[in-house]
Design an enzyme around this catalytic site. Structure first.
Site, short mmCIF file in Angstrom:
data_model
loop_
_atom_site.label_atom_id
_atom_site.label_comp_id
_atom_site.label_asym_id
_atom_site.label_seq_id
_atom_site.Cartn_x
_atom_site.Cartn_y
_atom_site.Cartn_z
N HIS A 98 0.83 -1.20 0.00
CA HIS A 98 0.00 0.00 0.00
C HIS A 98 0.87 1.26 0.00
O HIS A 98 2.10 1.18 -0.01
CB HIS A 98 -1.00 -0.03 1.16
CG HIS A 98 -0.36 -0.16 2.52
ND1 HIS A 98 0.43 0.81 3.08
CD2 HIS A 98 -0.39 -1.17 3.42
CE1 HIS A 98 0.84 0.43 4.26
NE2 HIS A 98 0.36 -0.79 4.50
N HIS A 110 3.89 1.60 2.43
CA HIS A 110 5.11 0.88 2.02
C HIS A 110 5.82 1.67 0.92
O HIS A 110 7.05 1.77 0.90
CB HIS A 110 4.77 -0.51 1.48
CG HIS A 110 4.01 -1.38 2.43
ND1 HIS A 110 2.90 -2.09 2.06
CD2 HIS A 110 4.20 -1.65 3.74
CE1 HIS A 110 2.44 -2.77 3.11
NE2 HIS A 110 3.20 -2.51 4.14
N CYS A 128 -0.65 -9.11 20.19
CA CYS A 128 -1.38 -8.55 19.05
C CYS A 128 -0.82 -9.18 17.77
O CYS A 128 0.37 -8.99 17.44
CB CYS A 128 -1.23 -7.03 18.99
SG CYS A 128 -1.85 -6.36 17.43
N CYS A 164 0.58 -6.63 15.15
CA CYS A 164 1.94 -6.14 15.38
C CYS A 164 2.94 -7.29 15.48
O CYS A 164 4.14 -7.06 15.47
CB CYS A 164 2.05 -5.38 16.70
SG CYS A 164 1.05 -3.94 16.88
N CYS A 209 -5.53 -3.31 20.29
CA CYS A 209 -4.35 -2.57 19.87
C CYS A 209 -4.82 -1.41 19.00
O CYS A 209 -5.51 -1.62 18.00
CB CYS A 209 -3.43 -3.49 19.09
SG CYS A 209 -2.30 -2.62 18.01
N HIS A 217 -4.03 -1.63 15.21
CA HIS A 217 -4.67 -2.63 14.35
C HIS A 217 -6.15 -2.83 14.63
O HIS A 217 -6.79 -3.63 13.96
CB HIS A 217 -3.91 -3.97 14.45
CG HIS A 217 -2.54 -3.87 13.86
ND1 HIS A 217 -1.43 -3.61 14.61
CD2 HIS A 217 -2.13 -3.95 12.58
CE1 HIS A 217 -0.37 -3.55 13.82
NE2 HIS A 217 -0.76 -3.75 12.58
N LYS A 260 -6.08 7.97 10.10
CA LYS A 260 -5.39 6.75 9.67
C LYS A 260 -6.23 6.11 8.57
O LYS A 260 -7.46 6.10 8.65
CB LYS A 260 -5.35 5.82 10.90
CG LYS A 260 -4.36 4.71 10.80
CD LYS A 260 -4.42 3.89 12.09
CE LYS A 260 -4.37 2.44 11.71
NZ LYS A 260 -3.26 1.72 11.92
N LYS A 267 -10.17 0.62 5.72
CA LYS A 267 -11.26 0.24 4.81
C LYS A 267 -12.59 0.68 5.39
O LYS A 267 -13.47 1.13 4.68
CB LYS A 267 -11.25 -1.28 4.62
CG LYS A 267 -10.15 -1.71 3.66
CD LYS A 267 -10.33 -3.15 3.20
CE LYS A 267 -9.09 -3.61 2.47
NZ LYS A 267 -8.49 -4.81 3.01
N1 MSP Z 1 7.51 -6.64 8.93
C1 MSP Z 1 7.57 -5.55 9.80
C2 MSP Z 1 8.91 -4.84 9.70
C3 MSP Z 1 10.10 -5.70 9.95
S1 MSP Z 1 11.58 -4.84 9.70
C4 MSP Z 1 12.78 -5.80 10.35
C5 MSP Z 1 6.46 -4.55 9.43
N2 MSP Z 1 5.97 -4.64 8.18
S2 MSP Z 1 4.80 -3.73 7.58
O1 MSP Z 1 4.43 -4.35 6.33
O2 MSP Z 1 3.77 -3.54 8.52
O3 MSP Z 1 5.47 -2.38 7.18
C6 MSP Z 1 5.67 -1.42 8.14
C7 MSP Z 1 6.33 -0.21 7.51
O4 MSP Z 1 5.56 0.27 6.39
C8 MSP Z 1 6.35 0.98 8.45
O5 MSP Z 1 7.40 0.97 9.35
C9 MSP Z 1 6.47 2.12 7.49
O6 MSP Z 1 7.79 2.21 7.05
C10 MSP Z 1 5.56 1.68 6.36
N3 MSP Z 1 4.19 2.15 6.59
C11 MSP Z 1 3.08 1.39 6.82
N4 MSP Z 1 2.01 2.20 6.91
C12 MSP Z 1 2.37 3.48 6.77
C13 MSP Z 1 1.71 4.70 6.60
N5 MSP Z 1 0.41 4.84 6.71
N6 MSP Z 1 2.47 5.79 6.30
C14 MSP Z 1 3.82 5.71 6.10
N7 MSP Z 1 4.46 4.57 6.22
C15 MSP Z 1 3.82 3.47 6.76
O7 MSP Z 1 6.12 -3.75 10.27
#
Ligand code: MSP
Length: 470
Positions: free
Chosen positions: A19, A22, A127, A130, A144, A147, A296, A299
């Site tokens: 999304h 990422h 959770c 997380c 949480c 989430h 935030k 959906k």
């Molecule tokens: N798998 C773990 C990270 C392990 S690293 C050793 C994880 N993955 S995640 O798919 O949830 O991705 C988290 C990361 O995605 C966040 O730290 C951030 O960098 C990015 N983002 C997820 N949602 C976000 C927003 N709404 N806005 C900006 N970045 C965010 O956690």
């Protein structure tokens, strides 16, 4: 000798499609990596996928898919998106890679042999979103907040990693910036947490969770997904788990992360490394979250902004620009599709696009030199050192693009062309130099656009760079 610059993104959970969040982290890392490359550094840019754990096992199960097949598909979706966004990483690590798994097992064995890991019991609220145990005070009505998911009570036999023994040393390393946490407010947040709470030993294994890396010394357990995941920053540059073979790129210059995963990165991650006697990352840079209409994205609220829709509307460089220029890097940024369309029209279609097409059209019958009086690396350097990615863009737009458009309006070169050839030459050479500088400055941010401007300068031909959106 060229300086090493090693930068990472978090590895993303392979439980769903990528999304906008990422994309935001990964584009920012790409821009930083590209700038350092231009500067002549020996850059390594790592991204990838976090593919084990309960969350993924559950989704794969619900969809009736084999977990490996499921994560293969999701990893493919991420790679596709990175291609569309022009992300040039040096490695795409996946925690289901054989080599990664073997290295993790070696590490766990070492930690066990050293006495950093011991067998015990853990009870707590977990959770799954997380993939972390939570304290009651972190939950709102038992859920949480990140989430919106009820935490599950879990009590099981597991292996634990000692945390208290490293706590004082960790505080010192953060205070002295040997392990720098930036921006400052996040450093303060972590320090105040570490100074007011005794870190509990953390569970590093799960029983009865087949989708994970088995502990080498107890096959009934698999490795806790965060231990598995954090070590990607070492296995992703080829580390095999042997302390004699730490790759040259280590220590990492920047672990770029979102604020949601700061706590784990500032506690569990350094703890593993300290137990192993491996140097800590030089810096943990934490950025804020993208919000949609002040909230935030979810959906249920129906305010999710789709990255595919952005790409369709704004193209690769338009999407890169809008995500980076919509707010301060390091803080939360609030976007809406309407505001992004406005910004696209103002900054890209009218601002940059218009400037390029006006100058190139006027330059058709004019001999000019393609050069600029400025060094583009020096122009951007201070900004990149401070991670002011958005501010660097604002400066380019305010100080060059808008100014040059005004310079054209004020000097009316189309009139000078008819009645003051000398002045025309002077005005045009200045504009050409500014365009060339723009093309150089934009390379890390909008590589394709930078290339197109350069080409337009060379060939004196230009297609519209950005079409106005209605
Ligand atoms: N798998 C773990 C990270 C392990 S690293 C050793 C994880 N993955 S995640 O798919 O949830 O991705 C988290 C990361 O995605 C966040 O730290 C951030 O960098 C990015 N983002 C997820 N949602 C976000 C927003 N709404 N806005 C900006 N970045 C965010 O956690």
């Amino acid at each position: 000798m060229n300086k090493n610059f090693y930068i990472t993104t978090p590895i993303y959970y392979a439980n769903a499609k990528p999304h906008i969040g990422h994309a935001y982290t990964t584009i920012a890392a790409d821009v930083l990596a590209r700038f350092h490359k231009l500067q002549g550094d020996k850059v390594f840019f790592l991204t990838g996928m976090d593919e084990h754990g309960m969350k993924i096992q559950k989704v794969a199960q619900t969809q009736g898919k084999d977990p490996q097949k499921f994560v293969d598909e999701i990893a493919g979706e991420f790679q596709n998106l990175w291609k569309k966004l022009d992300i040039k990483y040096d490695n795409f690590i996946r925690t289901t890679d054989k080599k990664h798994k073997a290295a993790i097992q070696k590490v766990l064995q070492m930690l066990k042999d050293e006495g950093a890991i011991y067998k015990g019991k853990y009870e707590g609220l977990y959770c799954v979103g997380c993939e972390q145990f939570k304290n009651e005070n972190e939950l709102v009505d038992g859920k949480c907040p990140d989430h919106d998911m009820a935490s599950e009570i879990m009590q099981e036999e597991c292996y634990l990693m000692k945390m208290t023994s490293i706590q004082d040393d960790l505080i010192k390393k953060i205070e002295s910036n040997e392990f720098e946490i930036a921006p400052e407010k996040y450093k303060n947040e972590i320090l105040s947490f570490l100074k007011t709470q005794v870190l509990k030993d953390i569970s590093v294994s799960r029983k009865n969770l087949p989708w994970g890396i088995p502990l080498p010394f107890d096959k009934e357990h698999t490795t806790y997904v965060w231990i598995d995941a954090l070590l990607n920053y070492l296995t992703g540059i080829g580390w095999d788990g042997d302390l004699k073979n730490i790759p040259d790129q280590w220590p990492v210059d920047v672990n770029l992360i979102g604020k949601d995963i700061l706590r784990v990165h500032a506690t569990i991650w350094p703890a593993i490394l300290m137990h192993l006697g491996i140097k800590l990352p030089k810096m943990l840079f934490t950025h804020g979250h993208i919000l949609s209409g002040g909230k935030k994205m979810s959906k249920t609220l129906g305010n999710v902004i789709s990255i595919d829709e952005m790409l369709e509307k704004f193209g690769t460089d338009g999407t890169r620009y809008l995500l980076l220029a919509s707010g301060s890097f390091g803080q939360d940024i609030d976007v809406t599709m309407e505001r992004m369309v406005e910004k696209y029209n103002a900054d890209l279609a009218n601002g940059l696009g218009n400037l390029v097409s006006r100058v190139i059209k006027l330059a058709e019958k004019f001999n000019y030199e393609i050069k600029s009086g400025y060094d583009p690396i020096q122009w951007n350097k201070g900004f990149f050192e401070s991670f002011w990615i958005d501010k660097a863009l604002v400066r380019i737009w305010e100080n060059i693009i808008s100014k040059s458009n005004r310079y054209i309006d004020d000097n009316k070169p189309w009139e000078l062309q008819k009645n003051n050839s000398e002045k025309f030459q002077e005005v045009m050479q200045k504009l050409i130099s500014e365009l060339y500088l723009i093309s150089e400055l934009l390379i890390p941010f909008m590589p394709e656009t930078a290339e197109k401007i350069k080409k337009a300068l060379e060939t004196k031909k230009v297609e519209p760079l950005f079409q106005r959106i209605k």
